[in-house]
Motif scaffolding. Structure first.
Motif, PDB file in Angstrom:
ATOM      1  N   ALA A 163      22.124 -67.621   3.615  1.00 39.20           N
ATOM      2  CA  ALA A 163      22.543 -66.247   3.346  1.00 39.20           C
ATOM      3  C   ALA A 163      21.755 -65.262   4.203  1.00 39.20           C
ATOM      4  CB  ALA A 163      22.360 -65.922   1.866  1.00 39.20           C
ATOM      5  N   ARG A 164      20.456 -65.499   4.324  1.00 38.04           N
ATOM      6  CA  ARG A 164      19.625 -64.565   5.092  1.00 38.04           C
ATOM      7  C   ARG A 164      19.839 -64.717   6.599  1.00 38.04           C
ATOM      8  NH1 ARG A 164      14.320 -64.077   1.039  1.00 38.04           N
ATOM      9  NH2 ARG A 164      15.196 -62.227   0.010  1.00 38.04           N
ATOM     10  N   ALA A 165      20.176 -65.896   7.041  1.00 37.07           N
ATOM     11  CA  ALA A 165      20.495 -66.079   8.461  1.00 37.07           C
ATOM     12  C   ALA A 165      21.796 -65.363   8.808  1.00 37.07           C
ATOM     13  CB  ALA A 165      20.602 -67.563   8.789  1.00 37.07           C
ATOM     14  N   ASP A 166      22.788 -65.487   7.932  1.00 34.63           N
ATOM     15  CA  ASP A 166      24.070 -64.811   8.173  1.00 34.63           C
ATOM     16  C   ASP A 166      23.890 -63.295   8.163  1.00 34.63           C
ATOM     17  OD1 ASP A 166      25.296 -67.260   8.345  1.00 34.63           O
ATOM     18  OD2 ASP A 166      26.082 -67.233   6.292  1.00 34.63           O
ATOM     19  N   PHE A 167      23.093 -62.798   7.201  1.00 31.14           N
ATOM     20  CA  PHE A 167      22.824 -61.364   7.145  1.00 31.14           C
ATOM     21  C   PHE A 167      22.115 -60.906   8.420  1.00 31.14           C
ATOM     22  CE2 PHE A 167      19.687 -58.008   6.326  1.00 31.14           C
ATOM     23  CZ  PHE A 167      20.516 -56.983   5.904  1.00 31.14           C
ATOM     24  N   SER A 168      21.120 -61.655   8.845  1.00 28.72           N
ATOM     25  CA  SER A 168      20.334 -61.278  10.024  1.00 28.72           C
ATOM     26  C   SER A 168      21.180 -61.266  11.285  1.00 28.72           C
ATOM     27  CB  SER A 168      19.156 -62.250  10.204  1.00 28.72           C
ATOM     28  OG  SER A 168      18.306 -62.224   9.084  1.00 28.72           O
ATOM     29  N   ARG A 169      22.094 -62.220  11.391  1.00 23.65           N
ATOM     30  CA  ARG A 169      22.949 -62.261  12.584  1.00 23.65           C
ATOM     31  C   ARG A 169      23.783 -60.983  12.694  1.00 23.65           C
ATOM     32  NH1 ARG A 169      25.615 -66.206  11.288  1.00 23.65           N
ATOM     33  NH2 ARG A 169      24.277 -67.828  12.156  1.00 23.65           N
ATOM     34  N   GLY A 170      24.405 -60.599  11.571  1.00 26.52           N
ATOM     35  CA  GLY A 170      25.206 -59.380  11.586  1.00 26.52           C
ATOM     36  C   GLY A 170      24.360 -58.134  11.768  1.00 26.52           C
ATOM     37  N   PHE A 171      23.194 -58.121  11.170  1.00 28.03           N
ATOM     38  CA  PHE A 171      22.267 -56.996  11.271  1.00 28.03           C
ATOM     39  C   PHE A 171      21.869 -56.769  12.729  1.00 28.03           C
ATOM     40  CE2 PHE A 171      18.148 -54.943  11.131  1.00 28.03           C
ATOM     41  CZ  PHE A 171      18.154 -54.144   9.989  1.00 28.03           C
ATOM     42  N   LEU A 172      21.480 -57.830  13.417  1.00 30.09           N
ATOM     43  CA  LEU A 172      20.969 -57.729  14.787  1.00 30.09           C
ATOM     44  C   LEU A 172      22.080 -57.505  15.808  1.00 30.09           C
ATOM     45  CD1 LEU A 172      18.391 -60.639  14.484  1.00 30.09           C
ATOM     46  CD2 LEU A 172      17.830 -58.210  14.726  1.00 30.09           C
TER      47      LEU A 172
END
Length: 731
Positions: free
Chosen positions: A619-628
Motif C-alpha cells: 500500500a505504501r509503495a503504491d502511494f509513494s509511486r503516485g506521490f512522486l
C-alpha cells in the motif's frame, strides 16, 4: 417449471389481473431523521457531518441529501422559463428553440487562415462566428508598429484595418451569422470596421447581430492601469451603445467578463458579485451620459467562465439571471426584454493543464454541460491544447463537436431548464444569489467597483480565497487528475508548430504600407481629426465617426491614437488581479524534472525499498509511486534483503537519487536507521525518506538522519519541491 413459464407467457394481456400501484398508500414515507439514522449505520461509527458534509470555497455546507426543507426561504421558486426573474431562462423555450449558439473562437494569426477556419466551422456545425484579435490589436497597436513587435500574431488574428477584416470575413453572410470579435481595447475602431464592411456589402445594419466586446474594467483588472482616462473609456462605451441602439440594435457592444475574477482563483460567489458590480457601474455611467436604462441594458452581454464544479456552476449561471433581473428593476427598466441577461459561457482557463492535456477534453465536456444546463445563450469550448499554443484543426474540430454531441446525442437542447426543481440545484442557486448580492451591496456601499478596487477590497478578498484554493491544491484535498494525482512521469509534452515570425511581421508591414499608399490619406486625416475634436468637445458620436474613418482605411492604431492623444485627466491605477491556472505550480515541478532529464540523459529516479508485512508495504509503495510521479520522479522497487549491503548495491546500480522506505510503522524503527547507515558506504549521498507518519519513531528516525516523510496529511507540493531541491532536481 419451464412448461409453466411458457404457459404464463401465453396468457393474453387483457386477461392479466390489473393491480393498482399507490406508493403513498402501499409504502410508508420515511422521515429525514430515519434516513440519517440508516445512513449513519452504514458509516460504521463514523461522524455523519465530518464524513458526508463538506464546505465549498463559497462557504456553503453541502449536505449529502436535499429535500423540500432546504428550499424554505428561496424566493425564486415557482417561476417558469421566459418569465421574471428568468432563473429558468429568458424565453419560454430557452436552449430548445433556438438552441444555444455554438461559438468557437478562432485564434489563428493570419486573416486568410481565420477565414478558412471559420467557413469550415460553419460547414461542420458552428452557427456563430467568433474571432479574437491578436495581442497587438487588443492593445490598440497596428501590426507594423514598434510596440507590436512581440505582440503581433500572438493570441489571435492580426487585423489592423478594414482590409484585414474583409479577408477574415470573406464569404461569410453577415446578416445570417452572429459575429463576435474579441477586441480588448480596440472595440471602437473594430465596431467602425464591422459596420463599414456591412455597408460595403449592402447588408442592412439592423440585420447585424453580435458584439465587439468593450469591457474597460477588464483592462485595469489585468494590467492595473489604462492607456486613457476612465472617463474617456466610459465615453467610448456610451457612444457605442447609443450608436448600436440606433443603427444596429442586434449588436451588443459591451461585454462584462467574469474571467478576471475566475482566473484569479475567486469563488463562484465572488465572481458573480464583482461581475454584477462591474455591470451596474457600466449601466450607471451610460445612463448618466444620456442613454436610457432600457437601451443601456440591451447593449450589454455577459461572459462567464464555467469550471468543472458542475452543480455550483449551473447554480451560478441561474443566479446570474435572477440578480440581473433584480438590477433591472432597480433601474426602472420598462421593457421586459431589456431585463433579460444575454449569457455567454466559456470553458474555464483556470482548470486547464499543460501536463496530460488530453484530460482537458473531459474537463471542457463537463464545463460545456454545466453551461448548457445553466442556460447559456452561447457557449465556447476551448480546444484541449489551447493552453499549449494556438489550437490546430483537429483540436478545434473536437471542441466544436463536443457541443454538437451535447445538443444532438445527449439531447440537452430538447428540455428547457432540466435542472429546475432539483432540491440541490435550487438550494445552491438561492445561496449563491444571496451571497453574491451581499458582495455587490458591499461594493455599492464603498462607492462602486472602481472606488472599491482603488481601495483594494475586492483584490484582498479574492487573494484570501485564492490562498485557500492553493492550500487545497497543494495538499491534494482538491485533485488535478494527471497532474497532482495519477500523473504519468514519462509523458511527452505536446509540441506546437510556431509561425516564422520574421516573415510574418514582414508581410504585415508590407500590407500596411500598401494600404497607406493606396488610400485617400487626406480623408483619413480629416476623419481622425474629427475623432480628436469629438473627444475634446464632447460633440458627435465617436462610433459613428469611427465608421467613416474605417471606411477610408484608417487603422486600429490610428483611430486609437486619435482618441488617446486628446485624453486629459487622471489615469486610474489599481492593484491588478493575478491570473493563474490550478495546475501551474505542479507543472513547475514536472518542468524541473524534464530539465534534469534533458541535462543528465536520464529521468530523476527514486528507489522504493520494501520491507515488512505485504499489505502495508504494498500500500505504501503504491502511494509513494503516485506521490512522486507528480514531481516527475521515476520509481523502481527494491525488496529489502536481510543483508542490507545487497539492497544498497541494488539502489546504487539503479541510479536512484534517493530512497523511500516502505514498511509498517513498527518496522521503521529499525529499517530507517539501518538503511541510512548502510547507504553511507556509498561514495555518494542518498537521502532516505519514510512513507508514512510513524509518530512514535519520528524522534529516533530524525536523529538517525531521515530526510523527510511522505504521507496523506503533508503538504504534497512543498514536500515534493523540498525533495527535488535535496536531490538536485532544480536545473
Amino acid at each position: 417449471m419451464k412448461g409453466e413459464q411458457t404457459k404464463a407467457s401465453q396468457v393474453p394481456l387483457e386477461e392479466v389481473p390489473q393491480v393498482s400501484l399507490d406508493l403513498l398508500k402501499d409504502f410508508s414515507i420515511p422521515t429525514l431523521e430515519q434516513w440519517k439514522e440508516l445512513a449513519t449505520g452504514d458509516l460504521k461509527g463514523g461522524d455523519f457531518d465530518k464524513k458526508l458534509c463538506w464546505k465549498t470555497l463559497e462557504g456553503f455546507t453541502v449536505n449529502p441529501i436535499y429535500t423540500s426543507e432546504n428550499l424554505k426561504g428561496a424566493s425564486h421558486l415557482g417561476s417558469l422559463p421566459g418569465f421574471a426573474p428568468f432563473v429558468r431562462g429568458t424565453s419560454p423555450l430557452s436552449g430548445v428553440s433556438p438552441r444555444w449558439q455554438i461559438r468557437q473562437d478562432c485564434l489563428l494569426p493570419a486573416p486568410e487562415d481565420v477565414n478558412a477556419s471559420v467557413r469550415d466551422a460553419i460547414a461542420r456545425g458552428a452557427d456563430a462566428v467568433s474571432i479574437r484579435l491578436d495581442n497587438a490589436a487588443r492593445q490598440g497597436f497596428d501590426g507594423d508598429s514598434v510596440e507590436a513587435r512581440d505582440l503581433a500574431g500572438r493570441g489571435g488574428c492580426t487585423i489592423s484595418s478594414l482590409n484585414g477584416l474583409r479577408l477574415a470575413l470573406a464569404d461569410i453572410d453577415l446578416a445570417k451569422y452572429p459575429i463576435t470579435i474579441r477586441t480588448g481595447g480596440a472595440a471602437l475602431p473594430v465596431l467602425g470596421m464591422l459596420v463599414a464592411l456591412a455597408d460595403e456589402r449592402g447588408v442592412d445594419r439592423r440585420m447585424l447581430v453580435g458584439s465587439v466586446e468593450c469591457d474597460p474594467h477588464r483592462k485595469f483588472l489585468r494590467r492595473g492601469s489604462m492607456q486613457a482616462t476612465l472617463e474617456l473609456h466610459y465615453r467610448e462605451m456610451t457612444d457605442m451603445a447609443a450608436f448600436c441602439q440606433e443603427e444596429c440594435p442586434g449588436i451588443r457592444p459591451i461585454i462584462v467578463n467574469s474571467h478576471s475574477w475566475h482566473n484569479a482563483g475567486g469563488s463562484a460567489v465572488q465572481e458573480l458579485g464583482y461581475t454584477l458590480a462591474s455591470a451596474v457601474e457600466y449601466i450607471r455611467e451610460m445612463t448618466k451620459r444620456g442613454v436610457t436604462a432600457d437601451k443601456a441594458f440591451l447593449s450589454v452581454l455577459f461572459s462567464f467562465s464555467v469550471s468543472t464544479n458542475l452543480f455550483i456552476e449551473i447554480a451560478k449561471l441561474r443566479a446570474a439571471r435572477l440578480l440581473w433581473a433584480k438590477v433591472a428593476t432597480a433601474f426602472n427598466v420598462e421593457s421586459e426584454h431589456a431585463a433579460k441577461m444575454f449569457l455567454h459561457g466559456r470553458t474555464s482557463a483556470f482548470t486547464k493543464t499543460l501536463d496530460d492535456p488530453y484530460n482537458n477534453m473531459v474537463r471542457t465536456s463537463l464545463e460545456a454541460f454545466a453551461a448548457a444546463i445553466g442556460g447559456c445563450d452561447s457557449i465556447y469550448v476551448a480546444p484541449f491544447d489551447e493552453v499549449v499554443g494556438p489550437p490546430d484543426a483537429t483540436s478545434m474540430r473536437i471542441a466544436r463537436n463536443q457541443q454538437i454531441i451535447l445538443q444532438e446525442e445527449v439531447a440537452l437542447s430538447r428540455v428547457v431548464d432540466p435542472a429546475g426543481g432539483s432540491y440541490y440545484v435550487e438550494s445552491l442557486t438561492d445561496s449563491i444569489a444571496r451571497e453574491a448580492w451581499a458582495i455587490f451591496q458591499r461594493v455599492e456601499e464603498e462607492g462602486g467597483l472602481v472606488v472599491s478596487l482603488r481601495k483594494g477590497t475586492p483584490q484582498d478578498t479574492v487573494k484570501k480565497t485564492a490562498a485557500k484554493r492553493r492550500e487545497l491544491l497543494e495538499t491534494r484535498r482538491e485533485s488535478i487528475v494527471g497532474v497532482s494525482n495519477y500523473a504519468n512521469p514519462t509523458e511527452k509534452l505536446l509540441k506546437k508548430t510556431r509561425i516564422p515570425r520574421t516573415e510574418f511581421l514582414r508581410q504585415r508591414k508590407e500590407r500596411l504600407e500598401r494600404l497607406k499608399r493606396m488610400r485617400r490619406n487626406s480623408e483619413v486625416r480629416r476623419w481622425l481629426d474629427l475623432i480628436g475634436h469629438a473627444v475634446v468637445t464632447g460633440e458627435g458620436n465617436l462610433a459613428g465617426i469611427a465608421v467613416e474613418a474605417a471606411r477610408e482605411g484608417a487603422t486600429i492604431g490610428e483611430i486609437m491614437n486619435a482618441i488617446i492623444q486628446e485624453s486629459e485627466g487622471e489615469r486610474i491605477t489599481v492593484e491588478p488581479l493575478e491570473s493563474w491556472r490550478a495546475s501551474q505550480t505542479w507543472e513547475g515541478l514536472r518542468a524541473r524534472a524534464r530539465a534534469f532529464a534533458e541535462t543528465k540523459g536520464i529521468p530523476p529516479r527514486i528507489a522504493l525499498v520494501l520491507s515488512g508485512p505485504l499489505a502495508m508495504k504494498r500500500a505504501r509503495a503504491d502511494f509513494s509511486r503516485g506521490f512522486l510521479a507528480a514531481a516527475g520522479f521515476e520509481t523502481i522497487e527494491i525488496d529489502a534483503r536481510e543483508d542490507l549491503s545487497e539492497t544498497v548495491l541494488a539502489v546504487d546500480r539503479s541510479g536512484a537519487l534517493g530512497v523511500v522506505a516502505c514498511s509498517d510503522d513498527p518496522g521503521y524503527a529499525t529499517l530507517g536507521p539501518d538503511l541510512i547507515t548502510a547507504l553511507r558506504s556509498l561514495s555518494r549521498e542518498i537521502p532516505v525518506y519514510i512513507a508514512g507518519n510513524p509518530v512514535e519513531s519520528i524522534d529516533a528516525l530524525n536523529a538517525a538522519g531521515v530526510s523527510g516523510y511522505i504521507h496523506m496529511k503533508c503538504n504534497t507540493y512543498r514536500t515534493l519541491a523540498e525533495i527535488q531541491d535535496k536531490l538536485g532536481v532544480n536545473a
